[in-house]
Design a protein around this motif. Structure first.
Motif, PDB file in Angstrom:
ATOM      1  N   GLN A  63       0.832  -1.201   0.000  1.00 54.13           N
ATOM      2  CA  GLN A  63       0.000   0.000   0.000  1.00 54.13           C
ATOM      3  C   GLN A  63       0.867   1.252   0.000  1.00 54.13           C
ATOM      4  O   GLN A  63       0.525   2.256  -0.626  1.00 54.13           O
ATOM      5  N   SER A  64       1.998   1.179   0.706  1.00 51.47           N
ATOM      6  CA  SER A  64       2.957   2.298   0.664  1.00 51.47           C
ATOM      7  C   SER A  64       3.556   2.426  -0.733  1.00 51.47           C
ATOM      8  O   SER A  64       3.769   3.531  -1.231  1.00 51.47           O
TER       9      SER A  64
ATOM     10  N   VAL B  41       1.469   4.379  -3.188  1.00 50.66           N
ATOM     11  CA  VAL B  41       1.549   5.837  -3.060  1.00 50.66           C
ATOM     12  C   VAL B  41       2.617   6.378  -4.015  1.00 50.66           C
ATOM     13  O   VAL B  41       2.477   7.441  -4.607  1.00 50.66           O
TER      14      VAL B  41
ATOM     15  N   GLU C 288       1.254   4.387  -8.402  1.00 49.81           N
ATOM     16  CA  GLU C 288      -0.165   4.050  -8.225  1.00 49.81           C
ATOM     17  C   GLU C 288      -0.648   2.916  -9.124  1.00 49.81           C
ATOM     18  O   GLU C 288      -1.482   2.113  -8.718  1.00 49.81           O
TER      19      GLU C 288
END
Length: 211
Positions: free
Chosen positions: A88-89, A92, A95
């Motif tokens: 998920q990091s 960022v 994407e």
């Protein structure tokens, strides 16, 4: 003053003059600038000291690479939560990176989060509609969500795109088996085994269905 003393005085004056002229000219070796490399790996020590060379610095890993490595290590250890956080990091930073999305889809499937898995695989197909692995994985997620007609469609797309990949036939067979379509499932298990004779799971299912 005698002639000898006069000669000594003149010699001393000459020496002092030459010394101070050299000193203030700046034309003398200085520590730290004696050798200037013209090439990145030019030798300092010459042929007698080949160990004294400039070395190339390793290129630092990007933050994205570090996060992917953390995710891979966590997946290998079975730590799905840690892998999820790392990926998920990574999203960022990148994407729509397919490598990040593919790994995150695996994590969601392992965590039985089929809704988020579906979203991931749909994004992968938006990036590349001919991604057969994404079709197959989306089919598995849709089947878990009870959307079987859509699941069968995506199984079919995966097989159409890569008909020689045994896992596509095996996954399709599993969905057919769950739906009670045993004869069709048996045909797909046989096809999977034909493509990969080492697929033990397919052997077991064929044995069960042929009893």
């Amino acid at each position: 003053m005698t002639l000898f003393q006069f000669i000594l005085l003149l010699a001393a004056a000459t020496i002092f003059y030459l010394f101070f002229r050299q000193l203030f000219s700046g034309n003398y070796p200085r520590r730290g600038v004696d050798f200037e490399a013209k090439l990145p790996e030019e030798q300092i020590g010459g042929i007698n000291r080949p160990d004294k060379t400039f070395s190339k610095a390793k290129e630092p890993k990007s933050r994205l690479q570090e996060l992917l490595e953390i995710a891979d290590d966590s997946l290998e250890k079975g730590d799905n939560l840690e892998a999820k956080k790392a990926l998920q990091s990574a999203l960022v930073i990148a994407e729509r990176d397919p490598e990040v999305l593919r790994r995150l889809g695996v994590v969601y499937m392992r965590m039985n989060d089929y809704v988020d898995a579906r979203e991931i695989y749909e994004t992968l197909l938006d990036i590349d509609p001919d991604d057969d692995l994404a079709h197959s994985s989306l089919a598995n997620a849709l089947h878990r969500l009870g959307e079987d007609e859509e699941a069968l469609h995506h199984h079919g797309e995966a097989i159409r795109l890569d008909p020689d990949y045994a896992p596509h036939h095996y996954n399709y067979a599993n969905t057919l088996y769950d739906l009670g379509r045993r004869e069709e499932a048996l045909a797909e298990y046989r096809k999977a085994l034909e493509l990969d004779p080492q697929l033990e799971e397919a052997k077991k299912m064929i044995g069960e269905l042929e009893r």
